[in-house]
Design an enzyme around this catalytic site. Structure first.
Site, mmCIF file in Angstrom:
data_model
loop_
_atom_site.group_PDB
_atom_site.id
_atom_site.type_symbol
_atom_site.label_atom_id
_atom_site.label_comp_id
_atom_site.label_asym_id
_atom_site.label_seq_id
_atom_site.Cartn_x
_atom_site.Cartn_y
_atom_site.Cartn_z
ATOM 1 N N PHE A 152 4.737 -0.233 -12.294
ATOM 2 C CA PHE A 152 4.226 -1.230 -12.200
ATOM 3 C C PHE A 152 4.575 -2.483 -11.793
ATOM 4 O O PHE A 152 4.858 -3.911 -11.898
ATOM 5 C CB PHE A 152 3.747 -1.539 -13.614
ATOM 6 C CG PHE A 152 2.754 -0.792 -14.578
ATOM 7 C CD1 PHE A 152 1.536 -0.508 -13.652
ATOM 8 C CD2 PHE A 152 3.262 -0.325 -15.319
ATOM 9 C CE1 PHE A 152 0.477 0.386 -14.484
ATOM 10 C CE2 PHE A 152 2.348 0.986 -15.981
ATOM 11 C CZ PHE A 152 1.129 0.960 -15.977
ATOM 12 N N CYS A 260 0.344 -1.298 -1.587
ATOM 13 C CA CYS A 260 0.041 -0.244 -2.571
ATOM 14 C C CYS A 260 -1.068 -0.657 -2.412
ATOM 15 O O CYS A 260 -2.303 0.421 -2.717
ATOM 16 C CB CYS A 260 0.775 -0.984 -3.936
ATOM 17 S SG CYS A 260 2.290 -0.450 -3.851
ATOM 18 N N ARG A 327 4.606 -3.108 6.012
ATOM 19 C CA ARG A 327 3.756 -2.380 5.804
ATOM 20 C C ARG A 327 2.216 -2.307 5.646
ATOM 21 O O ARG A 327 2.229 -3.303 4.576
ATOM 22 C CB ARG A 327 3.945 -1.597 4.858
ATOM 23 C CG ARG A 327 5.404 -0.081 4.971
ATOM 24 C CD ARG A 327 5.614 0.580 4.378
ATOM 25 N NE ARG A 327 6.263 0.146 2.879
ATOM 26 C CZ ARG A 327 6.764 0.966 1.814
ATOM 27 N NH1 ARG A 327 6.346 2.122 1.940
ATOM 28 N NH2 ARG A 327 7.499 0.528 0.963
#
Ligand code: UGA
Length: 432
Positions: A152, A260, A327
């Site tokens: 996490f 993510c 990204r």
């Protein structure tokens, strides 16, 4: 404990380094020889606060080393963590070929009982597949256990998140690996939740999707705020004080990006579809995120009219503060869309300029300005695209003096609208 980490990207490098810092003996494995050479010679291939101090310290203490050989890692370790990429496929599902490949490699090297832990973010049921793969390719029939231990970590505060996590999730299919997994994390003060493997895998996707949902929720509220004359930050503070809701991840802006949330959302929607559920709620989260970007760009074109040959200063290229990662960066998307309209850009980011050069078009339309306070020079407008705290210290007076006209589009709500107006700026932010 002797630990191997297969895959030395953001997650693998931070995890391996932090395990070494809390006293374990760690080998980090990567199949990119260039990266291994860099790490072996003391270089750090990514920017992540804390690593530049922790990596050399643990290497010097003999607790951390780097290799290109999976066999060396497996031989050294009692516990092997898989932290390889799980990139998206064109249909939104996840490419699990790196995980499968590593599982086979590990299987081929097994000579004694090992715990194989999946840290990469994977669809539910991957653990079962990893176990099946290892069983099939493990000719010596050595015993092993597969564990799911999702990460996490946020980029930019990954070391801090590792050392002070909200929880540690350990997904197992038998009790055997649990004591060792607990021992590994013993120096970390956090609740440990032991679950079955499928639940552990789902926790990761469900947590990231919920956080993305929170961001899209506040971004949707920001639209209502603009239409009604309310202030989204006041609303976020007001609802965030409710302990059941919480203030974090309620910052309206350009929407979420990075490696993510966008990927994990698509993957979760796909996984749900494969399990027979249409996750319409998460599709809306994606849609709101895309619309938020469109709306911000519309604000720019509504104000500047024609963008062709306009000079625009852009502060921020990273997908968020404290990282050099570009990204799926919303800031890069802003740049690309402004360029498509014919604008000329002067850009600055405290960390991400080099990585941005690889994704923005080369040539004279993008000028990389080495100094934050010089970006505004000769510009028709300024854009804040990343929430770097240091942008709050922008020399507004210098910027105002050197621009054609002082216009600031703040995609991260860093300034106070009333104060900006008082200082003579045309200031457009999000939801205020
Ligand atoms: C996220 C999760 O926060 C981590 O817990 C998780 O481990 C990680 O993904 C992962 O799956 O590996 P990360 O992508 O590094 O971490 O960054 P976040 O801090 O979550 O930010 C994601 C995006 O949301 C950024 O573009 C950020 O600017 C945006 N954001 C965040 C907002 O627009 N508003 C907010 O209030 C918070």
């Amino acid at each position: 404990m002797n630990i191997a980490i297969i895959g030395t990207g953001y997650v693998g490098l931070v995890t391996g380094t932090c395990f070494a810092e809390i006293g374990h003996h760690v080998i980090c494995v990567d199949n990119d020889p260039e990266k291994v050479r860099t790490l072996q010679s003391g270089g750090i291939p990514i920017y992540e606060p804390g690593l530049e101090e922790l990596v050399p310290r643990n290497v010097a203490a003999g607790r951390l080393r780097f290799t290109g050989s999976v066999a060396e890692g497996v031989e050294h370790a009692d516990v092997i963590f898989i932290a390889v990429p799980t990139p998206p496929l064109p249909d939104g599902s996840v490419d699990l070929s790196f995980i499968e490949g590593v599982a086979r490699e590990i299987a081929a090297c097994l000579t004694s009982y090992k715990i194989v832990v999946d840290k990469s973010t994977v669809p539910v049921k991957t653990g079962e597949k990893v176990a099946e793969t290892i069983r099939r390719y493990n000719r010596a029939k050595v015993e092993f256990d597969v564990v799911s231990n999702p990460e996490f970590l946020r980029e930019g505060s990954a070391v801090e998140d590792f050392m002070h996590p909200d929880r540690i999730v350990i997904g197992v299919s038998s009790p055997r690996p649990v004591p060792r997994m607990r021992e590994i994390y013993a120096p970390i003060d956090a609740p440990v939740l032991v679950t079955d493997i499928n639940s552990a895998e789902l926790i990761k996707h469900a947590a990231n999707s919920f956080l993305a949902l929170k961001i899209s929720y506040i971004n949707a509220i920001s639209v209502i705020c603009e239409a009604s004359g309310a202030d989204v930050q006041e609303v976020a503070n007001g609802i965030g004080l409710d302990k059941r809701i919480g203030r974090r991840f309620l910052d309206a802006g350009l929407g979420f990006g990075g490696s993510c949330f966008p990927k994990d959302l698509s993957a979760f929607i796909k996984i749900a579809e494969q399990l027979g559920y249409d996750f319409g709620l998460l599709k809306q989260v994606q849609l709101i995120n895309a619309q938020q970007m469109d709306r911000f760009l519309r604000k720019i074109t509504d104000t500047l009219w024609v963008l062709k040959d306009k000079r625009i200063g852009v502060l921020g290229l990273a997908f968020k503060q404290n990282t050099d990662d570009v990204r799926l960066s919303p800031a890069i998307e802003v740049c690309q869309r402004l360029l498509r309209e014919g604008a000329r850009l002067r850009v600055y980011d405290p960390r991400a300029m080099e990585k941005a050069k690889a994704v923005l078009p080369p040539g004279p339309t993008v000028e990389y300005v080495p100094e934050r306070d010089a970006v505004a020079e000769g510009c028709d407008a300024l854009v804040i695209a990343t929430e770097w705290p240091e942008f709050k210290q922008l020399d507004l007076e210098r910027a105002r003096r050197t621009m054609t006209h002082p216009i600031l589009f703040d995609g991260r709500n860093l300034f106070d609208p009333r104060e900006m107006e008082r200082l003579g700026w045309v200031y457009k932010s999000v939801g205020r």
